[in-house]
Design an enzyme around this catalytic site. Structure first.
Site, PDB file in Angstrom:
ATOM      1  N   GLU A 164       0.837  -1.200   0.000  1.00 43.56           N
ATOM      2  CA  GLU A 164       0.000   0.000   0.000  1.00 43.56           C
ATOM      3  C   GLU A 164       0.874   1.254   0.000  1.00 43.56           C
ATOM      4  OE1 GLU A 164      -3.251  -0.355  -0.738  1.00 43.56           O
ATOM      5  OE2 GLU A 164      -4.209  -0.009   1.204  1.00 43.56           O
ATOM      6  N   THR A 197      -8.061  10.207  -2.877  1.00 43.76           N
ATOM      7  CA  THR A 197      -7.673  10.083  -1.467  1.00 43.76           C
ATOM      8  C   THR A 197      -6.828  11.288  -1.061  1.00 43.76           C
ATOM      9  OG1 THR A 197      -7.714   7.688  -1.665  1.00 43.76           O
ATOM     10  CG2 THR A 197      -6.521   8.573   0.209  1.00 43.76           C
TER      11      THR A 197
HETATM   12  N1  HSE Z   1      -7.754   5.938   6.314  1.00 42.43           N
HETATM   13  C1  HSE Z   1      -7.463   6.445   5.016  1.00 42.43           C
HETATM   14  C2  HSE Z   1      -8.209   7.726   4.790  1.00 42.43           C
HETATM   15  C3  HSE Z   1      -7.924   5.602   3.860  1.00 42.43           C
HETATM   16  O1  HSE Z   1      -9.359   7.826   5.201  1.00 42.43           O
HETATM   17  O2  HSE Z   1      -7.647   8.633   4.169  1.00 42.43           O
HETATM   18  C4  HSE Z   1      -7.682   4.194   3.953  1.00 42.43           C
HETATM   19  O3  HSE Z   1      -6.363   3.827   4.173  1.00 42.43           O
END
Ligand code: HSE
Length: 293
Positions: free
Chosen positions: A120, A168
């Site tokens: 990841e 993200t």
């Molecule tokens: N926890 C991370 C976020 C995504 O919400 O940006 C998943 O790894």
């Protein structure tokens, strides 16, 4: 040849940003590996055209490199990329478990969580284990810097996946750098409530702990229709709702008898906002499983 199924997962769960995760009963990726001179990746299935086949850019390829186990890796995607449902983590988790088996590496599941998290990290730039931990261990997981705690639970869920994409990177940029003392106290209370609910396998208590005024609130505007979908799910009997991971999927916790109604209400609310979506009526499920060897 070894074939492993690894589930989608949902990270954060409102109050547990970057810490909590759970495995979904479905959807899942299925990864088949066989020993080879060098690692190659082939991807088929949902959204596979967005899956890099260069092993250095694919979480499963990086896992093979980390383990020193070159392989022909075939990924059948069931988890759409950029869904907020741990798509790259499912492939990394399945590859880690399959390669460990194929090469008789003898690593424990917890060691495999670390390896999959490296996959990841190489691809996303940050080593999040909040999706790979549940994808490998199953159930509900709490990930800290140096440890993972796992609780078996089977709470019913609806994961509603809209046909939209949230970056993200954008979703992390909108989060405030600090929270007030009052918000901190509230979040600790909610996270503790959610964990207790998981230990009791009680959707009502889990749903109460799914609240979160800091991260989810700042991200809500990135998911078209989120507020309406959340309201609709709660009106249909969901005990709690949160954005799944960085989005755009929305996760609802509920009792089994209202799960179908919750899924229908969420789909209707997305449709009302002009967003096509699909709903997975599922529950917290098990981790990566060898299905053939
Ligand atoms: N926890 C991370 C976020 C995504 O919400 O940006 C998943 O790894």
């Amino acid at each position: 040849m070894v074939t492993v199924r690894a589930p989608a997962s949902s990270a954060n769960l409102g109050s547990g940003f970057d810490v909590f995760g759970l495995a979904l009963g479905r959807p899942a990726d299925v990864v088949r590996v066989e020993r080879a001179e060098r690692t190659t990746i082939e991807a088929t299935g949902v959204g596979s055209r967005y899956v890099p086949e260069d092993p250095t850019e694919n979480t499963a390829g990086v896992v093979a490199e980390e383990l020193g186990t070159p392989a022909r890796i075939r990924i059948d995607k069931g988890v759409r990329p950029s869904s907020g449902l741990g798509s790259s983590a499912a492939s990394a988790a399945a590859a880690a478990v399959a390669l460990n088996e194929c090469y008789d590496c003898g690593l424990t599941d917890r060691e495999l969580v670390r390896v999959a998290a490296e996959g990841e990290a190489a691809v996303s730039g940050e080593a999040h284990a909040d999706n790979v931990a549940p994808a490998i261990l199953g159930g509900f997981t709490v990930v800290t810097d140096d440890d993972v705690t796992q609780i078996d639970a089977s709470v019913p869920l609806v994961a509603c996946l809209p046909e939209t994409v949230v970056s993200t990177r954008d979703a992390r940029q909108v989060i405030p750098d600090s929270v007030s003392r009052a918000d901190h106290v509230r979040t600790v209370g909610d996270a503790a409530t959610l964990t207790a609910g998981m230990a009791r396998d009680d959707p009502a208590v889990v749903g109460r702990g799914l609240r979160d005024g800091a991260v989810t609130e700042s991200r809500a505007s990135l998911v078209d229709g989120y507020d309406a979908v959340r309201e609709a799910a709660l009106d249909a009997g969901a005990t709690g709702v949160a954005i799944s991971g960085a989005g755009p999927s929305v996760l609802a916790v509920c009792r089994e008898d209202v799960r179908r109604a919750v899924a229908g209400a969420m789909l209707d609310a997305f449709a009302e906002a002009d967003v096509d979506a699909r709903a997975y009526q599922t529950a917290i499920g098990k981790g990566a499983t060898v299905v053939e060897r």
